[in-house]
Design a protein around this motif. Structure first.
Motif, PDB file in Angstrom:
ATOM      1  N   ALA A   1     -44.715  53.357  50.558  1.00 45.98           N
ATOM      2  CA  ALA A   1     -45.385  52.264  51.260  1.00 45.98           C
ATOM      3  C   ALA A   1     -44.442  51.081  51.426  1.00 45.98           C
ATOM      4  O   ALA A   1     -44.320  50.512  52.515  1.00 45.98           O
ATOM      5  N   TRP A   2     -43.760  50.707  50.343  1.00 44.38           N
ATOM      6  CA  TRP A   2     -42.845  49.572  50.397  1.00 44.38           C
ATOM      7  C   TRP A   2     -41.705  49.845  51.372  1.00 44.38           C
ATOM      8  O   TRP A   2     -41.323  48.967  52.163  1.00 44.38           O
ATOM      9  N   ASN A   3     -41.164  51.052  51.337  1.00 41.75           N
ATOM     10  CA  ASN A   3     -40.053  51.391  52.223  1.00 41.75           C
ATOM     11  C   ASN A   3     -40.472  51.474  53.687  1.00 41.75           C
ATOM     12  O   ASN A   3     -39.631  51.389  54.580  1.00 41.75           O
ATOM     13  N   ALA A   4     -41.762  51.618  53.953  1.00 39.82           N
ATOM     14  CA  ALA A   4     -42.250  51.655  55.332  1.00 39.82           C
ATOM     15  C   ALA A   4     -42.310  50.261  55.952  1.00 39.82           C
ATOM     16  O   ALA A   4     -42.434  50.133  57.173  1.00 39.82           O
ATOM     17  N   LEU A   5     -42.229  49.238  55.116  1.00 34.47           N
ATOM     18  CA  LEU A   5     -42.233  47.874  55.650  1.00 34.47           C
ATOM     19  C   LEU A   5     -40.908  47.596  56.357  1.00 34.47           C
ATOM     20  O   LEU A   5     -39.844  47.812  55.800  1.00 34.47           O
ATOM     21  N   THR A   6     -40.999  47.113  57.562  1.00 37.27           N
ATOM     22  CA  THR A   6     -39.807  46.716  58.305  1.00 37.27           C
ATOM     23  C   THR A   6     -39.660  45.203  58.210  1.00 37.27           C
ATOM     24  O   THR A   6     -40.632  44.495  57.917  1.00 37.27           O
ATOM     25  N   PRO A   7     -38.480  44.679  58.452  1.00 37.12           N
ATOM     26  CA  PRO A   7     -38.327  43.220  58.473  1.00 37.12           C
ATOM     27  C   PRO A   7     -39.283  42.552  59.459  1.00 37.12           C
ATOM     28  O   PRO A   7     -39.843  41.493  59.173  1.00 37.12           O
ATOM     29  N   GLU A   8     -39.509  43.189  60.592  1.00 37.78           N
ATOM     30  CA  GLU A   8     -40.421  42.631  61.593  1.00 37.78           C
ATOM     31  C   GLU A   8     -41.854  42.580  61.067  1.00 37.78           C
ATOM     32  O   GLU A   8     -42.575  41.610  61.276  1.00 37.78           O
ATOM     33  N   ARG A   9     -42.278  43.633  60.376  1.00 40.22           N
ATOM     34  CA  ARG A   9     -43.635  43.659  59.822  1.00 40.22           C
ATOM     35  C   ARG A   9     -43.786  42.602  58.728  1.00 40.22           C
ATOM     36  O   ARG A   9     -44.771  41.890  58.677  1.00 40.22           O
ATOM     37  N   LEU A  10     -42.790  42.498  57.858  1.00 33.94           N
ATOM     38  CA  LEU A  10     -42.843  41.469  56.822  1.00 33.94           C
ATOM     39  C   LEU A  10     -42.932  40.075  57.433  1.00 33.94           C
ATOM     40  O   LEU A  10     -43.696  39.235  56.974  1.00 33.94           O
ATOM     41  N   GLN A  11     -42.160  39.845  58.481  1.00 35.11           N
ATOM     42  CA  GLN A  11     -42.202  38.534  59.120  1.00 35.11           C
ATOM     43  C   GLN A  11     -43.577  38.280  59.732  1.00 35.11           C
ATOM     44  O   GLN A  11     -44.126  37.195  59.601  1.00 35.11           O
ATOM     45  N   SER A  12     -44.158  39.280  60.375  1.00 34.09           N
ATOM     46  CA  SER A  12     -45.465  39.076  60.996  1.00 34.09           C
ATOM     47  C   SER A  12     -46.560  38.849  59.947  1.00 34.09           C
ATOM     48  O   SER A  12     -47.494  38.098  60.180  1.00 34.09           O
ATOM     49  N   LEU A  13     -46.424  39.483  58.799  1.00 31.85           N
ATOM     50  CA  LEU A  13     -47.429  39.320  57.744  1.00 31.85           C
ATOM     51  C   LEU A  13     -47.313  37.988  57.016  1.00 31.85           C
ATOM     52  O   LEU A  13     -48.303  37.476  56.501  1.00 31.85           O
ATOM     53  N   THR A  14     -46.119  37.436  56.956  1.00 34.78           N
ATOM     54  CA  THR A  14     -45.899  36.240  56.151  1.00 34.78           C
ATOM     55  C   THR A  14     -45.599  34.997  56.977  1.00 34.78           C
ATOM     56  O   THR A  14     -45.274  33.952  56.428  1.00 34.78           O
ATOM     57  N   ASN A  15     -45.738  35.089  58.269  1.00 32.00           N
ATOM     58  CA  ASN A  15     -45.377  33.984  59.154  1.00 32.00           C
ATOM     59  C   ASN A  15     -46.559  33.040  59.347  1.00 32.00           C
ATOM     60  O   ASN A  15     -47.310  33.152  60.300  1.00 32.00           O
ATOM     61  N   TYR A  16     -46.723  32.129  58.416  1.00 34.70           N
ATOM     62  CA  TYR A  16     -47.773  31.125  58.513  1.00 34.70           C
ATOM     63  C   TYR A  16     -47.196  29.882  59.189  1.00 34.70           C
ATOM     64  O   TYR A  16     -46.112  29.431  58.811  1.00 34.70           O
ATOM     65  N   PRO A  17     -47.903  29.285  60.139  1.00 27.16           N
ATOM     66  CA  PRO A  17     -47.379  28.065  60.780  1.00 27.16           C
ATOM     67  C   PRO A  17     -47.105  26.935  59.785  1.00 27.16           C
ATOM     68  O   PRO A  17     -46.132  26.206  59.932  1.00 27.16           O
ATOM     69  N   TRP A  18     -47.920  26.810  58.751  1.00 32.84           N
ATOM     70  CA  TRP A  18     -47.715  25.716  57.814  1.00 32.84           C
ATOM     71  C   TRP A  18     -46.450  25.892  56.995  1.00 32.84           C
ATOM     72  O   TRP A  18     -45.860  24.922  56.539  1.00 32.84           O
ATOM     73  N   ILE A  19     -45.991  27.128  56.829  1.00 38.53           N
ATOM     74  CA  ILE A  19     -44.751  27.353  56.084  1.00 38.53           C
ATOM     75  C   ILE A  19     -43.571  26.783  56.859  1.00 38.53           C
ATOM     76  O   ILE A  19     -42.690  26.143  56.297  1.00 38.53           O
ATOM     77  N   ARG A  20     -43.556  26.988  58.160  1.00 37.64           N
ATOM     78  CA  ARG A  20     -42.481  26.441  58.984  1.00 37.64           C
ATOM     79  C   ARG A  20     -42.453  24.917  58.887  1.00 37.64           C
ATOM     80  O   ARG A  20     -41.405  24.302  58.850  1.00 37.64           O
ATOM     81  N   LYS A  21     -43.629  24.293  58.839  1.00 40.38           N
ATOM     82  CA  LYS A  21     -43.686  22.830  58.734  1.00 40.38           C
ATOM     83  C   LYS A  21     -43.140  22.357  57.390  1.00 40.38           C
ATOM     84  O   LYS A  21     -42.474  21.335  57.312  1.00 40.38           O
ATOM     85  N   VAL A  22     -43.438  23.097  56.334  1.00 38.46           N
ATOM     86  CA  VAL A  22     -42.976  22.709  55.000  1.00 38.46           C
ATOM     87  C   VAL A  22     -41.481  22.903  54.857  1.00 38.46           C
ATOM     88  O   VAL A  22     -40.807  22.105  54.214  1.00 38.46           O
ATOM     89  N   THR A  23     -40.956  23.950  55.453  1.00 36.92           N
ATOM     90  CA  THR A  23     -39.540  24.284  55.258  1.00 36.92           C
ATOM     91  C   THR A  23     -38.623  23.619  56.261  1.00 36.92           C
ATOM     92  O   THR A  23     -37.418  23.694  56.115  1.00 36.92           O
ATOM     93  N   SER A  24     -39.159  23.003  57.289  1.00 31.90           N
ATOM     94  CA  SER A  24     -38.260  22.387  58.281  1.00 31.90           C
ATOM     95  C   SER A  24     -38.027  20.931  58.000  1.00 31.90           C
ATOM     96  O   SER A  24     -38.587  20.316  57.163  1.00 31.90           O
TER      97      SER A  24
END
Length: 87
Positions: A64-87
């Motif tokens: 299951a873990w190996n089936a995760l792609t970088p694109e899938r991880l990004q889509s699952l963890t891409n919260y708009p508020w995270i970008r605001k906090v980190t920028s």
């Protein structure tokens, strides 16, 4: 990001100046990006299965873990508020 678990609060932790720790509220799984990753893994790969041994459980989790792609991880963890906090 810290989910405020007891082991995330060491007084001996030395945080570099270029790193900002962002604590989450005491209970907010909807704000913790990794919760969405675990949900995805459970729903897509790990639920509704009978596994015969500990080794089979580990193998299923690894697949299951190996089936995760970088694109899938990004889509699952891409919260708009995270970008605001980190920028």
């Amino acid at each position: 990001m810290l989910d405020q678990a007891g082991w995330h609060g060491s007084r001996q932790l030395r945080v570099p100046d270029n790193v900002t720790l962002v604590p989450l509220p005491p209970y907010a799984p909807e704000l913790n990006p990794v919760e969405r990753v675990w949900l995805h893994l459970r729903e897509r790969f790990l639920s509704h299965r009978l596994l015969n041994s500990n080794a089979a459980i580990v193998d299923a989790c690894c697949q299951a873990w190996n089936a995760l792609t970088p694109e899938r991880l990004q889509s699952l963890t891409n919260y708009p508020w995270i970008r605001k906090v980190t920028s």
